[in-house]
Design an enzyme around this catalytic site. Structure first.
Site, short mmCIF file in Angstrom:
data_model
loop_
_atom_site.label_atom_id
_atom_site.label_comp_id
_atom_site.label_asym_id
_atom_site.label_seq_id
_atom_site.Cartn_x
_atom_site.Cartn_y
_atom_site.Cartn_z
N SER A 100 0.83 -1.21 0.00
CA SER A 100 0.00 0.00 0.00
C SER A 100 0.86 1.26 0.00
CB SER A 100 -0.90 0.03 1.23
OG SER A 100 -1.68 -1.14 1.31
N1 SAH Z 1 -1.15 -4.86 3.89
C1 SAH Z 1 -0.39 -5.14 2.69
C2 SAH Z 1 -1.18 -4.75 1.46
C3 SAH Z 1 -1.23 -5.89 0.54
S1 SAH Z 1 -2.33 -5.81 -0.83
C4 SAH Z 1 0.97 -4.49 2.73
O1 SAH Z 1 1.24 -3.69 3.65
O2 SAH Z 1 1.81 -4.79 1.88
C5 SAH Z 1 -3.66 -6.82 -0.26
C6 SAH Z 1 -3.35 -8.24 0.08
O3 SAH Z 1 -4.60 -8.84 0.42
C7 SAH Z 1 -2.78 -9.09 -1.04
O4 SAH Z 1 -1.58 -9.67 -0.63
C8 SAH Z 1 -3.84 -10.14 -1.30
O5 SAH Z 1 -3.32 -11.42 -1.66
C9 SAH Z 1 -4.55 -10.19 0.04
N2 SAH Z 1 -5.91 -10.72 0.00
C10 SAH Z 1 -6.89 -10.51 -0.91
N3 SAH Z 1 -8.00 -11.18 -0.58
C11 SAH Z 1 -7.72 -11.86 0.57
C12 SAH Z 1 -8.45 -12.76 1.42
N4 SAH Z 1 -9.72 -13.10 1.15
N5 SAH Z 1 -7.84 -13.25 2.51
C13 SAH Z 1 -6.55 -12.94 2.81
N6 SAH Z 1 -5.80 -12.10 2.05
C14 SAH Z 1 -6.38 -11.56 0.95
#
Ligand code: SAH
Length: 227
Positions: free
Chosen positions: A76
């Protein structure tokens, strides 16, 4: 809460584009864009975001932008991490926080230095493996992580004082609301791509649910099942 010694190793300290000056510039930008909480600014000044992206992208790690982390996912934007963290801390420091969407692990690592316990769930195993390696390297020992579909939350560890979703859905999954402690706060990007709002949901002692839109944001989608 804890600034571990390992955050101060030469690798974590960085050089050139990942130097302390680059981080200070990012923090100045966050402050200009309305992030005022010194606890959050301090953590973001110290935490080596360049260790949460691929080496090739490290020179861009202190730009205020989201960056690709593979598997179609992103780390993010720093402002969004700061804003979500601020919205979580505004009503007191939560003891136990659940994050859905570990991704690179950066948001969890920021939280781990501000709250006692962080639980994080990721559906893509390879991303989780890399995030765990970063947590170990930085000795962030108050993060527990799990490979699962985050729609289910982490029932065995609930209830949580705060829940943070870092992937966008149409609405808040019911299982997550059920794992929120009374008086707890949940933050989620909601809505279709291009029209997402960061929403804060609070459940009062009588079980009443309040929604409050905080900002326009852009997140990858919350998907079903595990990858
Ligand atoms: N908090 C992260 C942002 C990652 S982007 C950071 O600081 O880097 C969002 C993430 O959510 C992705 O890695 C994606 O694989 C995950 N995601 C999407 N749907 C999900 C679900 N149902 N359960 C767990 N993770 C999920």
């Amino acid at each position: 809460m804890r600034m571990t010694a390992s955050i101060r190793t030469p690798e974590a300290a960085g050089l050139g584009m990942t130097s302390q000056r680059a981080r200070d510039r990012l923090v100045a930008k966050l402050r200009e864009e309305g992030i005022a909480d010194p606890r959050i600014l301090d953590v973001m000044r110290t935490l080596p975001r360049h260790l949460f992206v691929d080496e090739a992208l490290a020179p861009r790690a202190y730009e205020n932008t989201a960056l690709p982390i593979g598997h179609g996912q992103t780390i993010s934007q720093p402002w969004v991490v700061a804003r979500m963290t601020a919205a979580l801390l505004e009503h007191g420091v939560p003891s136990r926080v659940l994050e859905i969407g570990t991704g690179s692990g950066y948001q969890a690592a920021v939280l781990a230095q501000l709250v006692p316990e962080v639980f994080t769930v990721e559906r893509i195993e390879e991303l989780l493996r890399q995030a765990r390696r970063r947590f170990r390297k930085l000795k962030l020992e108050n993060i527990r992580s799990r490979h699962d579909d985050g729609h289910l939350g982490w029932p065995a560890e609930g209830p949580f004082d705060a829940i943070i979703l870092t992937a966008a859905g149409e609405s808040v999954p019911q299982d997550l609301l059920a794992q929120l402690a009374p008086g707890g706060v949940l933050l989620a990007p909601l809505g279709p791509s291009g029209h997402q709002r960061l929403v804060r949901v609070r459940v009062d002692a009588e079980g009443g649910v309040q929604h409050e839109a905080l900002a326009n944001v852009s997140f990858v989608p919350l998907l079903g099942g595990i990858g």
